[in-house]
Design a protein around this motif. Structure first.
Motif, PDB file in Angstrom:
ATOM      1  N   LEU A  47       0.840  -1.190   0.000  1.00 16.81           N
ATOM      2  CA  LEU A  47       0.000   0.000   0.000  1.00 16.81           C
ATOM      3  C   LEU A  47       0.875   1.240   0.000  1.00 16.81           C
ATOM      4  CD1 LEU A  47      -2.800   1.385   0.270  1.00 16.81           C
ATOM      5  CD2 LEU A  47      -2.485   1.245   2.755  1.00 16.81           C
ATOM      6  N   SER A  48       0.597   2.146  -0.930  1.00 21.54           N
ATOM      7  CA  SER A  48       1.242   3.453  -0.975  1.00 21.54           C
ATOM      8  C   SER A  48       0.156   4.487  -0.714  1.00 21.54           C
ATOM      9  CB  SER A  48       1.892   3.673  -2.346  1.00 21.54           C
ATOM     10  OG  SER A  48       2.495   4.931  -2.398  1.00 21.54           O
ATOM     11  N   TYR A  49       0.376   5.372   0.236  1.00 23.12           N
ATOM     12  CA  TYR A  49      -0.670   6.306   0.635  1.00 23.12           C
ATOM     13  C   TYR A  49      -0.049   7.498   1.353  1.00 23.12           C
ATOM     14  CZ  TYR A  49       0.146   4.483   5.286  1.00 23.12           C
ATOM     15  OH  TYR A  49       0.741   4.138   6.468  1.00 23.12           O
ATOM     16  N   VAL A  50      -0.836   8.531   1.543  1.00 21.64           N
ATOM     17  CA  VAL A  50      -0.430   9.685   2.334  1.00 21.64           C
ATOM     18  C   VAL A  50      -0.748   9.366   3.786  1.00 21.64           C
ATOM     19  CG1 VAL A  50      -0.866  12.135   2.778  1.00 21.64           C
ATOM     20  CG2 VAL A  50      -0.910  11.260   0.432  1.00 21.64           C
ATOM     21  N   TRP A  51       0.245   9.480   4.662  1.00 20.50           N
ATOM     22  CA  TRP A  51       0.041   9.114   6.059  1.00 20.50           C
ATOM     23  C   TRP A  51      -1.069   9.924   6.715  1.00 20.50           C
ATOM     24  CZ3 TRP A  51       3.932   7.167  10.019  1.00 20.50           C
ATOM     25  CH2 TRP A  51       4.631   6.070   9.509  1.00 20.50           C
ATOM     26  N   LEU A  95      -0.851  -7.853   3.107  1.00 23.85           N
ATOM     27  CA  LEU A  95      -0.413  -6.514   2.722  1.00 23.85           C
ATOM     28  C   LEU A  95       0.900  -6.127   3.398  1.00 23.85           C
ATOM     29  CD1 LEU A  95      -3.866  -4.859   3.388  1.00 23.85           C
ATOM     30  CD2 LEU A  95      -2.848  -5.047   1.116  1.00 23.85           C
ATOM     31  N   TRP A  96       1.652  -5.274   2.713  1.00 27.27           N
ATOM     32  CA  TRP A  96       2.792  -4.590   3.310  1.00 27.27           C
ATOM     33  C   TRP A  96       2.373  -3.136   3.451  1.00 27.27           C
ATOM     34  CZ3 TRP A  96       5.877  -0.404   2.380  1.00 27.27           C
ATOM     35  CH2 TRP A  96       7.024  -0.303   3.168  1.00 27.27           C
ATOM     36  N   ILE A  97       2.332  -2.649   4.695  1.00 27.70           N
ATOM     37  CA  ILE A  97       1.937  -1.267   4.980  1.00 27.70           C
ATOM     38  C   ILE A  97       2.947  -0.704   5.972  1.00 27.70           C
ATOM     39  CG2 ILE A  97       0.137   0.244   5.887  1.00 27.70           C
ATOM     40  CD1 ILE A  97      -1.898  -1.955   5.151  1.00 27.70           C
ATOM     41  N   ASP A  98       3.741   0.240   5.522  1.00 29.00           N
ATOM     42  CA  ASP A  98       4.877   0.727   6.307  1.00 29.00           C
ATOM     43  C   ASP A  98       4.541   1.131   7.730  1.00 29.00           C
ATOM     44  OD1 ASP A  98       3.522   3.019   5.470  1.00 29.00           O
ATOM     45  OD2 ASP A  98       5.292   3.990   4.617  1.00 29.00           O
ATOM     46  N   ALA A  99       3.458   1.844   7.945  1.00 28.24           N
ATOM     47  CA  ALA A  99       3.134   2.351   9.287  1.00 28.24           C
ATOM     48  C   ALA A  99       2.831   1.235  10.276  1.00 28.24           C
ATOM     49  CB  ALA A  99       1.948   3.306   9.218  1.00 28.24           C
ATOM     50  N   ILE A 100       2.461   0.062   9.775  1.00 24.21           N
ATOM     51  CA  ILE A 100       2.123  -1.060  10.658  1.00 24.21           C
ATOM     52  C   ILE A 100       3.264  -2.055  10.749  1.00 24.21           C
ATOM     53  CG2 ILE A 100       0.529  -2.989  11.047  1.00 24.21           C
ATOM     54  CD1 ILE A 100      -1.613  -1.314   9.555  1.00 24.21           C
ATOM     55  N   VAL A 101       3.887  -2.376   9.632  1.00 28.42           N
ATOM     56  CA  VAL A 101       4.887  -3.453   9.633  1.00 28.42           C
ATOM     57  C   VAL A 101       6.264  -3.008  10.111  1.00 28.42           C
ATOM     58  CG1 VAL A 101       3.657  -4.691   7.803  1.00 28.42           C
ATOM     59  CG2 VAL A 101       5.585  -3.219   7.195  1.00 28.42           C
ATOM     60  N   ASP A 119      12.924  -3.191  -3.184  1.00 32.59           N
ATOM     61  CA  ASP A 119      12.628  -4.617  -3.368  1.00 32.59           C
ATOM     62  C   ASP A 119      11.241  -4.976  -2.846  1.00 32.59           C
ATOM     63  OD1 ASP A 119      15.065  -5.134  -4.579  1.00 32.59           O
ATOM     64  OD2 ASP A 119      16.036  -5.746  -2.715  1.00 32.59           O
ATOM     65  N   ILE A 120      10.842  -4.375  -1.747  1.00 28.98           N
ATOM     66  CA  ILE A 120       9.523  -4.647  -1.177  1.00 28.98           C
ATOM     67  C   ILE A 120       8.432  -4.292  -2.182  1.00 28.98           C
ATOM     68  CG2 ILE A 120       7.877  -3.895   0.585  1.00 28.98           C
ATOM     69  CD1 ILE A 120      10.336  -3.687   2.510  1.00 28.98           C
ATOM     70  N   TYR A 121       8.525  -3.109  -2.772  1.00 31.02           N
ATOM     71  CA  TYR A 121       7.519  -2.702  -3.760  1.00 31.02           C
ATOM     72  C   TYR A 121       7.656  -3.500  -5.055  1.00 31.02           C
ATOM     73  CZ  TYR A 121       5.573   1.108  -1.044  1.00 31.02           C
ATOM     74  OH  TYR A 121       4.915   1.835  -0.083  1.00 31.02           O
ATOM     75  N   PHE A 122       8.871  -3.786  -5.470  1.00 29.38           N
ATOM     76  CA  PHE A 122       9.109  -4.537  -6.707  1.00 29.38           C
ATOM     77  C   PHE A 122       8.531  -5.954  -6.619  1.00 29.38           C
ATOM     78  CE2 PHE A 122      11.753  -7.334  -9.354  1.00 29.38           C
ATOM     79  CZ  PHE A 122      11.544  -6.753 -10.596  1.00 29.38           C
ATOM     80  N   ARG A 123       8.652  -6.586  -5.468  1.00 29.81           N
ATOM     81  CA  ARG A 123       8.205  -7.980  -5.304  1.00 29.81           C
ATOM     82  C   ARG A 123       6.714  -8.101  -5.011  1.00 29.81           C
ATOM     83  NH1 ARG A 123      12.561 -11.611  -4.745  1.00 29.81           N
ATOM     84  NH2 ARG A 123      14.557 -10.543  -4.694  1.00 29.81           N
ATOM     85  N   ALA A 124       6.055  -7.001  -4.729  1.00 32.40           N
ATOM     86  CA  ALA A 124       4.613  -7.041  -4.478  1.00 32.40           C
ATOM     87  C   ALA A 124       3.876  -7.439  -5.749  1.00 32.40           C
ATOM     88  CB  ALA A 124       4.130  -5.679  -3.992  1.00 32.40           C
ATOM     89  N   SER A 125       2.838  -8.245  -5.599  1.00 29.87           N
ATOM     90  CA  SER A 125       2.044  -8.634  -6.772  1.00 29.87           C
ATOM     91  C   SER A 125       1.263  -7.442  -7.312  1.00 29.87           C
ATOM     92  CB  SER A 125       1.099  -9.786  -6.436  1.00 29.87           C
ATOM     93  OG  SER A 125       0.178  -9.400  -5.434  1.00 29.87           O
ATOM     94  N   HIS A 126       0.872  -6.533  -6.429  1.00 29.26           N
ATOM     95  CA  HIS A 126       0.185  -5.293  -6.797  1.00 29.26           C
ATOM     96  C   HIS A 126       0.621  -4.209  -5.822  1.00 29.26           C
ATOM     97  CE1 HIS A 126      -2.731  -8.312  -8.308  1.00 29.26           C
ATOM     98  NE2 HIS A 126      -2.826  -7.456  -9.312  1.00 29.26           N
ATOM     99  N   VAL A 127       0.649  -2.984  -6.298  1.00 25.57           N
ATOM    100  CA  VAL A 127       0.822  -1.832  -5.418  1.00 25.57           C
ATOM    101  C   VAL A 127      -0.480  -1.057  -5.485  1.00 25.57           C
ATOM    102  CG1 VAL A 127       2.083   0.304  -4.958  1.00 25.57           C
ATOM    103  CG2 VAL A 127       3.319  -1.726  -5.763  1.00 25.57           C
ATOM    104  N   VAL A 128      -1.116  -0.930  -4.335  1.00 27.26           N
ATOM    105  CA  VAL A 128      -2.375  -0.205  -4.227  1.00 27.26           C
ATOM    106  C   VAL A 128      -2.040   1.217  -3.812  1.00 27.26           C
ATOM    107  CG1 VAL A 128      -4.592  -0.065  -3.021  1.00 27.26           C
ATOM    108  CG2 VAL A 128      -3.566  -2.312  -3.504  1.00 27.26           C
ATOM    109  N   ILE A 129      -2.586   2.179  -4.548  1.00 27.36           N
ATOM    110  CA  ILE A 129      -2.344   3.587  -4.240  1.00 27.36           C
ATOM    111  C   ILE A 129      -3.640   4.160  -3.672  1.00 27.36           C
ATOM    112  CG2 ILE A 129      -1.714   5.834  -5.199  1.00 27.36           C
ATOM    113  CD1 ILE A 129       0.361   4.322  -6.629  1.00 27.36           C
ATOM    114  N   TRP A 130      -3.556   4.676  -2.466  1.00 29.26           N
ATOM    115  CA  TRP A 130      -4.722   5.254  -1.812  1.00 29.26           C
ATOM    116  C   TRP A 130      -4.532   6.765  -1.749  1.00 29.26           C
ATOM    117  CZ3 TRP A 130      -9.528   4.167  -0.445  1.00 29.26           C
ATOM    118  CH2 TRP A 130     -10.173   4.975   0.490  1.00 29.26           C
ATOM    119  N   LEU A 131      -5.362   7.499  -2.469  1.00 28.90           N
ATOM    120  CA  LEU A 131      -5.291   8.960  -2.483  1.00 28.90           C
ATOM    121  C   LEU A 131      -6.281   9.593  -1.522  1.00 28.90           C
ATOM    122  CD1 LEU A 131      -4.953   9.488  -6.342  1.00 28.90           C
ATOM    123  CD2 LEU A 131      -3.142   9.405  -4.626  1.00 28.90           C
ATOM    124  N   GLY A 132      -7.142   8.787  -0.947  1.00 27.62           N
ATOM    125  CA  GLY A 132      -8.155   9.278  -0.027  1.00 27.62           C
ATOM    126  C   GLY A 132      -9.535   8.958  -0.569  1.00 27.62           C
TER     127      GLY A 132
END
Length: 140
Positions: A47-51, A95-101, A119-132
């Motif tokens: 997950l890529s998102y604005v904190w 999921l890989w979510i930086d604020a939690i993991v 590598d974490i983002y590269f190896r992910a099957s999908h990157v989900v982008i959350w804009l709000g």
């Protein structure tokens, strides 16, 4: 419930994933935290998102997979909304979510995780982008 404390990571190429638990009537956000080698990772999404700014009033219940240890972690309003949207009805979601993991209280761990983030983002099957959340201003 007590505040959740991360177990130390075992090696430089290790990270953690969460198994976001499915919805149940009236329950809060829950996840199982798993430590994995990034080089032998199962299929997961990142997950890529604005904190966001505030963690007031929002948390997730975290259980460490290798033990029965559990507790709560405060999360931002934006992450809370993203997790509500990402949580599936009947199946867990890995999921890989930086604020939690990542242990945000451990500067050395944060630096180590940033060093393998490509590598974490590269190896992910999908990157989900959350804009709000969608708003009327967006015309959606």
């Amino acid at each position: 419930m007590t505040h959740f404390d991360h177990n130390p990571l075992k090696a430089a190429r290790h990270t953690r994933l969460i198994e976001l638990q499915p919805r149940s009537a009236g329950d809060g956000l829950r996840c199982l935290l798993k430590t994995i080698s990034i080089d032998e990772a199962p299929k997961y999404e990142a997950l890529s998102y604005v904190w966001g700014l505030t963690t007031e009033g929002h948390s997730i219940c975290v259980t460490q997979a290798s033990s029965d240890r559990s507790g709560t972690l405060p999360i931002t309003d934006n992450l809370y909304k993203a997790l509500q949207w990402l949580r599936q009805e009947h199946e867990p979601r890995l999921l890989w979510i930086d604020a939690i993991v990542i242990n945000q209280n451990d500067l050395e761990e944060r630096m180590q995780q940033v060093s393998i983030m490509r590598d974490i983002y590269f190896r992910a099957s999908h990157v989900v982008i959350w804009l709000g959340e969608a708003s009327e201003d967006l015309g959606l």
